[in-house]
Scaffold this active site. Structure first.
Site, mmCIF file in Angstrom:
data_model
loop_
_atom_site.group_PDB
_atom_site.id
_atom_site.type_symbol
_atom_site.label_atom_id
_atom_site.label_comp_id
_atom_site.label_asym_id
_atom_site.label_seq_id
_atom_site.Cartn_x
_atom_site.Cartn_y
_atom_site.Cartn_z
ATOM 1 N N ASP A 46 -15.583 23.023 -60.786
ATOM 2 C CA ASP A 46 -16.634 24.020 -61.136
ATOM 3 C C ASP A 46 -17.055 23.904 -62.247
ATOM 4 O O ASP A 46 -16.262 23.499 -63.260
ATOM 5 C CB ASP A 46 -15.959 25.394 -60.809
ATOM 6 N N TYR A 53 -34.097 26.030 -53.530
ATOM 7 C CA TYR A 53 -32.677 26.550 -52.910
ATOM 8 C C TYR A 53 -32.978 25.980 -51.428
ATOM 9 O O TYR A 53 -32.147 25.120 -50.885
ATOM 10 C CB TYR A 53 -32.579 27.797 -53.181
ATOM 11 N N THR A 104 -23.137 36.512 -46.341
ATOM 12 C CA THR A 104 -21.725 36.779 -46.600
ATOM 13 C C THR A 104 -21.414 37.894 -47.672
ATOM 14 O O THR A 104 -22.081 37.518 -48.772
ATOM 15 C CB THR A 104 -21.027 35.546 -46.434
HETATM 16 P P1 NAD Z 1 -21.371 31.505 -56.060
HETATM 17 O O1 NAD Z 1 -22.646 31.396 -56.989
HETATM 18 O O2 NAD Z 1 -20.395 32.678 -56.313
HETATM 19 O O3 NAD Z 1 -20.882 30.069 -55.995
HETATM 20 C C1 NAD Z 1 -21.258 28.930 -56.531
HETATM 21 C C2 NAD Z 1 -20.134 28.282 -57.322
HETATM 22 O O4 NAD Z 1 -20.709 27.144 -57.589
HETATM 23 C C3 NAD Z 1 -19.984 28.969 -58.690
HETATM 24 O O5 NAD Z 1 -18.773 28.900 -58.928
HETATM 25 C C4 NAD Z 1 -20.816 27.972 -59.590
HETATM 26 O O6 NAD Z 1 -20.293 28.145 -60.742
HETATM 27 C C5 NAD Z 1 -20.770 26.626 -58.841
HETATM 28 N N1 NAD Z 1 -21.732 25.714 -59.286
HETATM 29 C C6 NAD Z 1 -22.894 25.794 -59.487
HETATM 30 N N2 NAD Z 1 -23.702 24.719 -59.724
HETATM 31 C C7 NAD Z 1 -22.636 23.689 -59.966
HETATM 32 C C8 NAD Z 1 -22.571 22.360 -60.270
HETATM 33 N N3 NAD Z 1 -23.780 21.862 -60.600
HETATM 34 N N4 NAD Z 1 -21.446 21.756 -60.535
HETATM 35 C C9 NAD Z 1 -20.316 22.429 -60.082
HETATM 36 N N5 NAD Z 1 -20.263 23.628 -59.620
HETATM 37 C C10 NAD Z 1 -21.419 24.525 -59.587
HETATM 38 O O7 NAD Z 1 -22.215 31.596 -54.520
HETATM 39 P P2 NAD Z 1 -21.306 31.748 -53.165
HETATM 40 O O8 NAD Z 1 -21.842 33.006 -52.450
HETATM 41 O O9 NAD Z 1 -19.689 31.573 -53.378
HETATM 42 O O10 NAD Z 1 -21.974 30.492 -52.498
HETATM 43 C C11 NAD Z 1 -21.156 29.235 -52.133
HETATM 44 C C12 NAD Z 1 -21.897 28.072 -51.394
HETATM 45 O O11 NAD Z 1 -22.111 28.812 -50.074
HETATM 46 C C13 NAD Z 1 -23.191 27.830 -52.058
HETATM 47 O O12 NAD Z 1 -23.305 26.594 -51.718
HETATM 48 C C14 NAD Z 1 -24.200 28.744 -51.188
HETATM 49 O O13 NAD Z 1 -25.685 28.046 -51.236
HETATM 50 C C15 NAD Z 1 -23.822 28.666 -49.770
HETATM 51 N N6 NAD Z 1 -24.014 29.824 -49.154
HETATM 52 C C16 NAD Z 1 -23.669 31.151 -49.401
HETATM 53 C C17 NAD Z 1 -24.129 32.448 -48.785
HETATM 54 C C18 NAD Z 1 -23.639 33.800 -49.183
HETATM 55 O O14 NAD Z 1 -24.333 34.688 -48.499
HETATM 56 N N7 NAD Z 1 -22.639 33.959 -49.916
HETATM 57 C C19 NAD Z 1 -25.142 32.241 -47.724
HETATM 58 C C20 NAD Z 1 -25.367 30.930 -47.393
HETATM 59 C C21 NAD Z 1 -25.065 29.810 -48.019
#
Ligand code: NAD
Ligand code: UDP
Length: 313
Positions: free
Chosen positions: A34, A146, A176
């Protein structure tokens, strides 16, 4: 079961931290990668003393060589506020990050799962959304970094599968929620709980009649692992989410009730390209993965409110 070396990119984020926890509980070696763009060390602090847990500060847009058996590619900011802050970086993370992780899978023979999103359907014209729907996405709007980034990442996954035989899995995650959501990330559940707990007005964007379907985090994590461990050749894409559809206004009322808040509601402008409705058809996940979400909205919201109040679920 053989202990596997599993890489979780974005492992210090909301979903990633729960996934790391789950994989450790299943007896795997977990590498959490991360760059702390939206994630925090606090999310995985309780895992640091586990000898099977490793933490790497790294950006997925830069290539890396690690010997692993499985890769969960979650790195990407997920809330509209965060992913629109630096849209070019969001696209770079989605596309260059996917290429780097796919190259890693190609070089190591690892299986790789992509965390895609319901946003690939855009503002959908068919309802509920099935995996064979191609979507209705604006390619040049503020959400495009996105939506189109995730769509292109899916394309890359399927091209690496067809061209190089990489063992891919693609899931489309619907909204989620749960403990460890960032209170400041601007997403609807964290915003509303935060506002309700402080008796501030709940900010309804538009008329609040747009719908979403919210999945509790433990259900989603279960499904991610089932998909990763599913039969070779089953690539997806698979919708993962809870089909219980609610209006945003209903969510506000439910949160006010659970928190016993004195908050009122205030109407704010609807963001550009905000999808009107969203609900997953999860027949494929039910049939192939044998998965159905178990935590209902009221129970999930209660657990989330408890976490935002006390820091534990
Ligand atoms: P979040 O923002 O809490 O987690 C994303 C993580 O990725 C963070 O820890 C961030 O620091 C890390 N990150 C971002 N850019 C980075 C990079 N260039 N290199 C390394 N690390 C990087 O979001 P989340 O809700 O935990 O989502 C996680 C994944 O699930 C994402 O890919 C998101 O698109 C996908 N997603 C989430 C949801 C939701 O409702 N939570 C819905 C659809 C898709
Ligand atoms: N929303 C809202 N008030 C808020 C935050 C969000 O009414 O304070 C609405 C937003 O316009 C959208 C829905 O809630 O219609 C879900 O927004 P979120 O950002 O959580 O996720 P996404 O739009 O990506 O599904």
């Amino acid at each position: 079961m053989r202990r596997k070396r599993v890489l979780v990119t974005g492992g210090a984020g909301f979903l990633g931290s729960h996934l790391c926890e789950k994989l450790l509980s299943l007896g795997h070696d977990v590498i959490c990668l991360d760059n702390y763009y939206t994630g925090t060390r606090a999310n995985i602090r309780h895992l640091l003393s586990n000898p099977y847990f490793e933490l790497i500060r790294h950006d997925v847009t830069v290539p890396i060589l690690l010997e692993v058996d499985q890769i969960y590619n979650l790195a990407c900011p997920a809330s509209p506020v965060h992913y629109q802050q630096d849209p070019v970086k969001t696209i770079r993370t989605n596309i260059q990050g996917a290429i780097n992780m796919l190259d890693l899978a190609l070089n190591t023979g690892a299986r790789i799962l992509q965390a895609s999103t319901s946003e690939v359907y855009g503002d959908p014209e068919i309802h509920p959304q099935t995996e064979n729907y191609w979507g209705h996405v604006n390619p040049i709007g503020p959400r495009s970094c996105y939506d189109e980034g995730k769509r292109c990442a899916e394309t890359l996954f399927f091209d690496y599968f067809r061209q190089y035989g990489v063992d891919i899995k693609v899931v489309r995650i619907f909204n989620t929620y749960g403990p460890r959501m960032d209170i400041e990330d601007g997403r609807v559940i964290s915003n509303f709980i935060n506002q309700a707990l402080h008796n501030r007005d709940i900010t309804l964007y538009g008329d609040g009649m747009q719908t979403r379907s919210f999945c509790y985090v433990s259900d989603l994590i279960e499904a991610l692992v089932l998909m990763m461990d599913s039969a070779t050749g089953f690539t997806g894409p698979v919708n993962l989410g809870n089909p219980e559809e609610v209006t945003i206004r209903d969510i506000a009322q439910e949160i006010i009730k659970i928190t016993e808040s004195c908050s009122g509601m205030v109407s704010c402008p609807l963001p550009t390209d905000d999808p009107r409705q969203r609900k997953p058809d999860i027949t494929l996940a039910q049939t192939v993965l044998g998965w159905t979400p178990e935590v209902g909205l009221e129970e999930g919201l209660q657990r989330s409110v408890q976490w935002f109040r006390t820091g534990s679920a």
